[in-house]
Scaffold this motif. Structure first.
Motif, PDB file in Angstrom:
ATOM      1  N   PHE A   1       0.872  -1.174   0.000  1.00 49.96           N
ATOM      2  CA  PHE A   1       0.000   0.000   0.000  1.00 49.96           C
ATOM      3  C   PHE A   1       0.912   1.228   0.000  1.00 49.96           C
ATOM      4  CE2 PHE A   1      -2.752   3.279   1.696  1.00 49.96           C
ATOM      5  CZ  PHE A   1      -4.026   2.944   1.271  1.00 49.96           C
ATOM      6  N   GLY A   2       0.947   1.920  -1.127  1.00 49.06           N
ATOM      7  CA  GLY A   2       1.811   3.100  -1.236  1.00 49.06           C
ATOM      8  C   GLY A   2       1.017   4.296  -1.737  1.00 49.06           C
ATOM      9  N   THR A   3       1.728   5.210  -2.360  1.00 49.64           N
ATOM     10  CA  THR A   3       1.113   6.476  -2.789  1.00 49.64           C
ATOM     11  C   THR A   3      -0.125   6.270  -3.676  1.00 49.64           C
ATOM     12  OG1 THR A   3       3.256   7.558  -2.678  1.00 49.64           O
ATOM     13  CG2 THR A   3       1.593   8.601  -4.057  1.00 49.64           C
ATOM     14  N   HIS A   4       0.028   5.445  -4.727  1.00 48.63           N
ATOM     15  CA  HIS A   4      -1.093   5.280  -5.658  1.00 48.63           C
ATOM     16  C   HIS A   4      -2.278   4.611  -4.982  1.00 48.63           C
ATOM     17  CE1 HIS A   4       0.935   6.526  -9.450  1.00 48.63           C
ATOM     18  NE2 HIS A   4       2.002   6.237  -8.724  1.00 48.63           N
ATOM     19  N   GLU A   5      -1.967   3.658  -4.089  1.00 49.07           N
ATOM     20  CA  GLU A   5      -3.056   2.954  -3.388  1.00 49.07           C
ATOM     21  C   GLU A   5      -3.788   3.927  -2.469  1.00 49.07           C
ATOM     22  OE1 GLU A   5       0.000   1.736  -3.785  1.00 49.07           O
ATOM     23  OE2 GLU A   5      -0.362  -0.024  -5.041  1.00 49.07           O
ATOM     24  N   PHE A   6      -3.014   4.781  -1.781  1.00 50.26           N
ATOM     25  CA  PHE A   6      -3.670   5.740  -0.883  1.00 50.26           C
ATOM     26  C   PHE A   6      -4.585   6.686  -1.666  1.00 50.26           C
ATOM     27  CE2 PHE A   6      -3.442  10.069   1.086  1.00 50.26           C
ATOM     28  CZ  PHE A   6      -4.331   9.816   2.115  1.00 50.26           C
ATOM     29  N   LEU A   7      -4.084   7.162  -2.791  1.00 53.17           N
ATOM     30  CA  LEU A   7      -4.907   8.115  -3.549  1.00 53.17           C
ATOM     31  C   LEU A   7      -6.108   7.434  -4.195  1.00 53.17           C
ATOM     32  CD1 LEU A   7      -1.876  10.181  -4.601  1.00 53.17           C
ATOM     33  CD2 LEU A   7      -3.796  11.034  -3.266  1.00 53.17           C
ATOM     34  N   GLU A   8      -5.969   6.140  -4.489  1.00 52.68           N
ATOM     35  CA  GLU A   8      -7.118   5.383  -4.991  1.00 52.68           C
ATOM     36  C   GLU A   8      -8.161   5.218  -3.869  1.00 52.68           C
ATOM     37  OE1 GLU A   8      -8.469   4.394  -7.604  1.00 52.68           O
ATOM     38  OE2 GLU A   8      -9.832   2.813  -6.946  1.00 52.68           O
ATOM     39  N   LEU A   9      -7.674   4.980  -2.657  1.00 53.01           N
ATOM     40  CA  LEU A   9      -8.596   4.871  -1.512  1.00 53.01           C
ATOM     41  C   LEU A   9      -9.362   6.190  -1.333  1.00 53.01           C
ATOM     42  CD1 LEU A   9      -9.667   3.458   1.087  1.00 53.01           C
ATOM     43  CD2 LEU A   9      -7.661   4.376   2.283  1.00 53.01           C
ATOM     44  N   CYS A  10      -8.639   7.299  -1.394  1.00 50.99           N
ATOM     45  CA  CYS A  10      -9.310   8.603  -1.237  1.00 50.99           C
ATOM     46  C   CYS A  10     -10.343   8.809  -2.344  1.00 50.99           C
ATOM     47  CB  CYS A  10      -8.290   9.745  -1.256  1.00 50.99           C
ATOM     48  SG  CYS A  10      -7.234   9.762   0.200  1.00 50.99           S
ATOM     49  N   ARG A  11      -9.989   8.392  -3.553  1.00 51.39           N
ATOM     50  CA  ARG A  11     -10.941   8.527  -4.666  1.00 51.39           C
ATOM     51  C   ARG A  11     -12.214   7.744  -4.367  1.00 51.39           C
ATOM     52  NH1 ARG A  11     -13.070   6.093  -8.685  1.00 51.39           N
ATOM     53  NH2 ARG A  11     -12.056   4.094  -8.250  1.00 51.39           N
ATOM     54  N   GLN A  12     -12.031   6.508  -3.897  1.00 54.35           N
ATOM     55  CA  GLN A  12     -13.214   5.673  -3.629  1.00 54.35           C
ATOM     56  C   GLN A  12     -14.069   6.248  -2.502  1.00 54.35           C
ATOM     57  OE1 GLN A  12     -12.575   1.432  -3.288  1.00 54.35           O
ATOM     58  NE2 GLN A  12     -11.114   1.392  -4.966  1.00 54.35           N
ATOM     59  N   ILE A  13     -13.409   6.768  -1.475  1.00 61.00           N
ATOM     60  CA  ILE A  13     -14.174   7.327  -0.346  1.00 61.00           C
ATOM     61  C   ILE A  13     -14.766   8.678  -0.733  1.00 61.00           C
ATOM     62  CG2 ILE A  13     -14.006   8.181   2.034  1.00 61.00           C
ATOM     63  CD1 ILE A  13     -11.652   6.301   2.487  1.00 61.00           C
ATOM     64  N   GLY A  14     -14.088   9.360  -1.669  1.00 58.06           N
ATOM     65  CA  GLY A  14     -14.539  10.704  -2.045  1.00 58.06           C
ATOM     66  C   GLY A  14     -14.016  11.748  -1.070  1.00 58.06           C
ATOM     67  N   CYS A  15     -12.784  11.572  -0.611  1.00 55.41           N
ATOM     68  CA  CYS A  15     -12.251  12.520   0.371  1.00 55.41           C
ATOM     69  C   CYS A  15     -10.955  13.151  -0.115  1.00 55.41           C
ATOM     70  CB  CYS A  15     -12.034  11.823   1.708  1.00 55.41           C
ATOM     71  SG  CYS A  15     -10.653  10.673   1.712  1.00 55.41           S
ATOM     72  N   GLU A  16     -10.583  14.204   0.547  1.00 55.75           N
ATOM     73  CA  GLU A  16      -9.360  14.951   0.248  1.00 55.75           C
ATOM     74  C   GLU A  16      -8.173  14.238   0.899  1.00 55.75           C
ATOM     75  OE1 GLU A  16      -7.819  18.771  -1.116  1.00 55.75           O
ATOM     76  OE2 GLU A  16      -9.940  18.248  -1.026  1.00 55.75           O
ATOM     77  N   PRO A  17      -7.075  14.029   0.161  1.00 56.07           N
ATOM     78  CA  PRO A  17      -5.897  13.411   0.799  1.00 56.07           C
ATOM     79  C   PRO A  17      -5.080  14.433   1.578  1.00 56.07           C
ATOM     80  CG  PRO A  17      -5.480  13.761  -1.551  1.00 56.07           C
ATOM     81  CD  PRO A  17      -6.881  14.255  -1.281  1.00 56.07           C
TER      82      PRO A  17
END
Ligand code: AHR
Length: 489
Positions: free
Chosen positions: A106-122
């Protein structure tokens, strides 16, 4: 017992930034792995490795912002270890949390994908403690540059042509402790240097965040503001509620008596004095209030659940924690014009979580339900309120309130903090005509909690019996309850 509340519905005040309801996820215990991310090959239903059940719950909870990768972990995290082909990623020892091997799946791209799915600001917290200036500088470039520099093209190669446009940027974490054991003078100097090379790319302007104090360390705030105030947009404050007051024996999350319950709430309420105290110092160096105070780690810190890894910080969550959450969010709302993003610690399976998981099972905790009940306050305008009621034995008023208005909807959240006494409450809503009301709540014994055997023991249920006489609403708040009243005006 009785309480009287007066709310001026006709004069909406400051906006309550949604980021005050932010969250925190660290590479710690089962927060990221198992809690949020199970990998694409897992039998647990997932989208790009993120648990579907958890993401769905987080959307209902209303997560506006998520901080990552730590915490103490941030200052030993090297972002390049977490990009590119997974099988080639470095395996490191997570020395802070349990000594387990972190394989950087779980790195940068995974974190930003998680934020995309949740709909939140990183909100990314970068490494000042053990990382280099170049490393931090290039992480920003990798994320936000829309040019064709070598570093930006590495991002393209890893599957993301568009810049991510990350805004919230933390420059070190707890650098007075796990982030390097620095003096405030030393950190302030390093902060100035590191943040210089965290560039704005095109329209992607960073909100630069400096590591602030722990609890009542006024000196840290003083030095930081004096030496580096003009180079920051946010200064963090970390403050945990340790019910016993002793880090050695914090006390059980689930077994406590009424005296400990009262003590927990009183300790949590120190947040109000902490915010006031640090803001008073900040005022002297920043009279225009440009720099926001950010409580980006808060919550109850109990002993871990018996039989679990002490380095994983896994704890249960009861109505006592829910009371702390409501009380703290009410404090944040009162300082809405001065606070930046705030984050409860932590999101899943660590400390005061909103979600717990076990294998393929998950539940929303009473704390998570409080965030759901408070969601309507996000981005609404706060309303002036006066609360008149008795204090409890711990000196706190029995009733804690937030009030806000968005267009023709007034939202009141009313928390009866007393563990055993219901509260007859009268709310006078001035300056508006009450057209329709609806109310819902969570309630329970102070020990009530959700377990994997009984995951909805505490749940949102209707609050009946609300009476309306002109502009006055009357209702009975059950003992130990958080109630949301929605009024169409
Ligand atoms: O949230 C757990 C830890 O608490 C964080 O890693 C650290 O910043 C704080 O001390």
């Amino acid at each position: 017992m009785r309480a009287w509340v007066a709310v001026d519905g006709a004069r909406p005040g400051v906006r309550i930034p949604k980021e005050l309801h932010g969250h925190f996820s660290e590479h710690l215990g089962r927060c990221i792995y198992q809690g949020l991310f199970v990998g694409e090959d897992s039998p647990i239903p997932n989208e790009h490795g993120m648990r579907k059940d958890v993401v769905k719950a987080l959307k209902e909870i209303g997560v506006p912002l998520l901080r990552w990768p730590g915490g103490c972990f941030a200052d030993e995290y090297h972002w390049r270890d977490g990009i590119g082909p997974r099988e080639a990623r470095k395996r490191m020892v997570n020395t802070h949390w349990g000594g387990v091997v972190e394989d950087n799946t779980f790195g940068t791209h995974e974190f930003l994908e998680l934020c995309r799915q949740i709909g939140c600001e990183p909100y990314i917290n970068a490494n000042l403690g053990s990382g280099t200036v170049q490393e931090m500088s290039e992480w920003v470039e990798y994320l936000n540059s829309d040019g064709d520099s070598t570093v930006a093209m590495e991002r393209w190669k890893n599957g993301h042509r568009e810049p991510y446009g990350v805004r919230y940027w933390g420059v070190g974490n707890e650098n007075w402790g796990c982030g390097g054991n620095m003096t405030p003078e030393m950190y302030a100097d390093l902060y100035r240097r590191y943040q210089t090379y965290c560039r704005d790319y095109g329209a992607h302007k960073l909100f630069r965040i400096a590591c602030g104090p722990s609890d009542a360390d006024w000196h840290w705030t003083e030095v930081l503001m004096q030496k580096a105030g003009r180079y920051m947009d946010g200064l963090t404050l970390h403050s945990y509620t340790v019910p016993s007051g002793s880090w050695a024996e914090k006390g059980s999350a689930t077994e406590f008596d009424e005296a400990r319950y009262m003590q927990t709430l009183a300790r949590a309420y120190r947040m109000d004095a902490l915010i006031r105290g640090h803001l008073a110092i900040m005022d002297r160096y920043d009279p225009e209030h440009r720099v926001k105070l950010m409580v980006d780690e808060w919550g109850c810190w109990h002993d871990v659940e018996p039989g679990t890894n002490p380095g994983f910080l896994y704890q249960q969550n009861t109505m006592r924690d829910a009371m702390v959450a409501a009380l703290t969010l009410d404090v944040f709302h009162r300082y809405a014009d001065r606070l930046g993003p705030c984050c409860i610690a932590q999101m899943v399976n660590v400390l005061q979580s909103v979600v717990l998981t076990e294998g393929d099972r998950m539940l929303v905790t009473p704390t998570g339900l409080v965030f759901m009940l408070y969601k309507a306050h996000q981005e609404a305008q706060s309303l002036e309120q006066a609360v008149f009621c008795d204090c409890m034995d711990n000196g706190l008023r029995q009733l804690s309130v937030s009030a806000s208005r968005r267009e023709d909807t007034v939202t009141l959240t009313l928390t009866n903090l007393h563990p055993a006494q219901a509260l007859e409450t009268e709310v006078r809503l001035d300056g508006v005509t009450v057209r329709e009301t609806a109310a819902r709540m969570i309630r329970g014994d102070m020990h009530a909690m959700n377990t994997f055997e009984d995951p909805e023991h505490v749940r949102i249920e209707p609050l009946d019996g609300i009476r309306c006489d002109g502009q006055t609403l009357s209702l009975t708040l059950p003992a130990c309850s958080v109630c949301e009243v929605t009024v169409r005006v």
